[in-house]
Write a protein that holds these residues in place. Structure first.
Motif, short mmCIF file in Angstrom:
data_model
loop_
_atom_site.label_atom_id
_atom_site.label_comp_id
_atom_site.label_asym_id
_atom_site.label_seq_id
_atom_site.Cartn_x
_atom_site.Cartn_y
_atom_site.Cartn_z
N GLY A 93 -6.29 0.83 2.04
CA GLY A 93 -7.19 -0.21 1.37
C GLY A 93 -8.53 -0.10 2.64
O GLY A 93 -9.72 0.06 1.56
N GLU A 94 -8.11 1.02 3.37
CA GLU A 94 -9.80 1.00 4.27
C GLU A 94 -10.34 2.05 3.43
O GLU A 94 -11.45 2.15 3.63
CB GLU A 94 -9.60 1.70 5.74
N LEU A 95 -9.76 2.75 2.62
CA LEU A 95 -10.06 3.55 2.12
C LEU A 95 -11.34 3.81 -0.03
O LEU A 95 -10.22 2.77 0.00
CB LEU A 95 -9.29 5.28 1.72
N ASN A 96 -12.18 4.66 0.06
CA ASN A 96 -13.00 4.36 -0.96
C ASN A 96 -12.15 5.10 -1.75
O ASN A 96 -11.07 5.87 -1.75
CB ASN A 96 -14.08 4.21 -0.87
N ALA A 97 -12.56 4.90 -2.99
CA ALA A 97 -11.73 5.18 -4.04
C ALA A 97 -12.24 7.18 -3.89
O ALA A 97 -11.29 8.18 -4.38
CB ALA A 97 -12.34 5.59 -5.98
N THR A 98 -13.26 7.60 -3.77
CA THR A 98 -13.49 8.93 -3.11
C THR A 98 -13.13 9.09 -2.12
O THR A 98 -12.20 10.75 -2.63
CB THR A 98 -15.06 9.41 -2.77
N ASP A 99 -12.50 8.81 -1.35
CA ASP A 99 -11.83 8.92 -0.13
C ASP A 99 -10.40 9.53 -0.13
O ASP A 99 -9.66 10.78 -0.04
CB ASP A 99 -11.61 8.42 1.02
N VAL A 100 -9.73 8.62 -0.84
CA VAL A 100 -8.77 7.97 -2.05
C VAL A 100 -8.46 9.98 -2.52
O VAL A 100 -7.21 10.48 -2.37
CB VAL A 100 -7.98 7.36 -2.87
N VAL A 101 -9.16 10.03 -4.01
CA VAL A 101 -9.22 10.59 -4.49
C VAL A 101 -9.22 12.66 -3.52
O VAL A 101 -7.67 13.37 -3.75
CB VAL A 101 -10.16 11.08 -5.74
N VAL A 149 7.47 11.67 -5.20
CA VAL A 149 7.74 9.32 -4.83
C VAL A 149 6.27 9.45 -4.63
O VAL A 149 6.19 7.89 -5.41
CB VAL A 149 8.76 9.09 -4.05
N GLY A 150 5.59 9.78 -3.53
CA GLY A 150 3.95 9.03 -3.12
C GLY A 150 3.34 9.29 -3.71
O GLY A 150 2.31 8.14 -3.86
N LEU A 151 3.17 10.31 -4.74
CA LEU A 151 2.40 9.59 -5.77
C LEU A 151 2.09 8.83 -6.65
O LEU A 151 1.13 8.30 -7.24
CB LEU A 151 2.25 11.55 -6.62
N GLN A 152 3.71 9.30 -7.47
CA GLN A 152 4.29 7.55 -8.61
C GLN A 152 3.63 6.56 -7.57
O GLN A 152 3.15 5.23 -7.82
CB GLN A 152 5.09 8.22 -8.91
N ALA A 153 4.08 6.29 -6.04
CA ALA A 153 3.50 4.92 -5.75
C ALA A 153 2.17 5.17 -5.52
O ALA A 153 2.22 3.30 -5.43
CB ALA A 153 3.98 5.72 -4.46
N ILE A 154 1.13 5.90 -5.46
CA ILE A 154 -0.58 5.33 -5.45
C ILE A 154 -0.97 5.46 -6.89
O ILE A 154 -1.29 4.21 -6.94
CB ILE A 154 -1.78 7.15 -5.30
N ILE A 155 -0.01 5.68 -8.08
CA ILE A 155 -0.08 5.14 -9.00
C ILE A 155 0.07 3.68 -10.03
O ILE A 155 -0.60 3.40 -10.08
CB ILE A 155 0.20 6.41 -10.00
N GLU A 158 0.20 -1.20 0.29
CA GLU A 158 -0.12 -0.03 -0.12
C GLU A 158 0.88 1.50 -0.43
O GLU A 158 1.91 1.08 1.32
CB GLU A 158 -1.03 0.05 1.23
N PRO A 159 0.22 2.03 -0.54
CA PRO A 159 1.49 3.87 -0.79
C PRO A 159 1.39 3.76 0.67
O PRO A 159 2.36 4.93 1.23
CB PRO A 159 -0.02 4.14 -1.77
N PHE A 160 0.50 4.22 1.03
CA PHE A 160 0.34 4.47 2.60
C PHE A 160 0.36 3.45 3.67
O PHE A 160 -1.26 3.06 3.60
CB PHE A 160 0.15 6.09 2.87
#
Length: 255
Positions: A200-208, A222-228, A194-196
């Motif tokens: 895994g507990e967050l839905n797509a709306t929360d992550v965005v 780097v963190g943004l790339q990890a999410i991608i 997981e990026p952070f």
């Protein structure tokens, strides 16, 4: 014809723990355990058992067919070979896709449960169904006889010892399937962390929302790339998250 699917080294799993331990090198241990069971093998062995074909194969009168499957396996050479001379075949079942409501598709594999002669460890392999055509011919004739109303031989009642052995083998098979699924799932998580924490507990709306609120200031490029990378490795990447992370990266590049 599909190829034979085998574990890479059944005996290696017991040796790994002794060599690596289970604390400081848990990651390495888990990865090597899981890689001993290729995903194709796990998938083949997870296919439901074809009830009628398996029952036919296990009938005492079909010992010759079981021997034909075992002979095929013992004659394999090279990378497909998995049975040594002192290994013992304990059970063979017929696997086929399930069509739902108790229906079966065409058989695809013989699932072979065997015990290594030297270590005593159990392992499983998958032999293509069409590798032993004499079984398909015999089973087809058997089904036609049933459909035509021909009298069938009286079933032979298994002895108490046979029933206990079958129960033991089935329990061991179920345990192996459970372990393979767990190892495969855990390996997937290790290979795509997981990026952070809590991702895994967050839905797509929360992550965005978190990406838009925090952006590069919170995650950095780097963190943004990890999410991608994490999303693109998922079976079903969430486009809204990938787009939000890429937009945040683009904002950094424009500064």
């Amino acid at each position: 014809m599909s190829r034979v699917l085998t574990p890479m080294d059944p005996d290696n799993t017991s040796e790994l723990t002794a060599r690596l331990g289970v604390h400081n090198r848990a990651h390495t241990l888990l990865v090597r355990h899981a890689r001993n069971y290729p995903r194709q093998l796990v998938s083949a062995l997870s296919t439901p058992a074809h009830g009628p074909a398996t029952a036919f194969l296990r009938d005492r009168k079909q010992a010759g067919l079981r021997e034909a499957i075992e002979d095929y396996a013992r004659d394999l050479r090279g990378r497909e070979a998995f049975l040594d001379d002192d290994d013992v075949v304990e059970d063979i079942s017929v696997r086929a896709p399930s069509l739902g409501a108790g229906a079966f598709g065409d058989p695809t594999y013989f699932a072979v449960v065997y015990r290594k002669g030297k270590s005593g460890r159990s392992a499983r392999a998958a032999v293509p169904y069409d590798a032993v055509p004499e079984f398909d011919r015999a089973f087809t004739e058997f089904e036609r006889a049933q459909e035509g109303g021909a009298p069938l031989a009286e079933p032979v009642e298994a002895s108490g010892e046979d029933r206990e052995e079958l129960q033991r083998v089935e329990a061991e098979k179920a345990s192996l399937e459970s372990q393979l699924r767990e190892l495969t799932e855990r390996l997937g998580a290790l290979e795509n962390p997981e990026p952070f924490a809590g991702y895994g507990e967050l839905n797509a709306t929360d992550v965005v929302k978190r990406i838009k609120d925090g952006g590069a200031q919170e995650f950095g490029t780097v963190g943004l790339q990890a999410i991608i990378d994490y999303e693109e490795k998922r079976d079903n990447p969430r486009k809204s998250i990938v787009d939000a992370a890429k937009d945040a990266q683009a904002e950094v590049a424009e500064r």
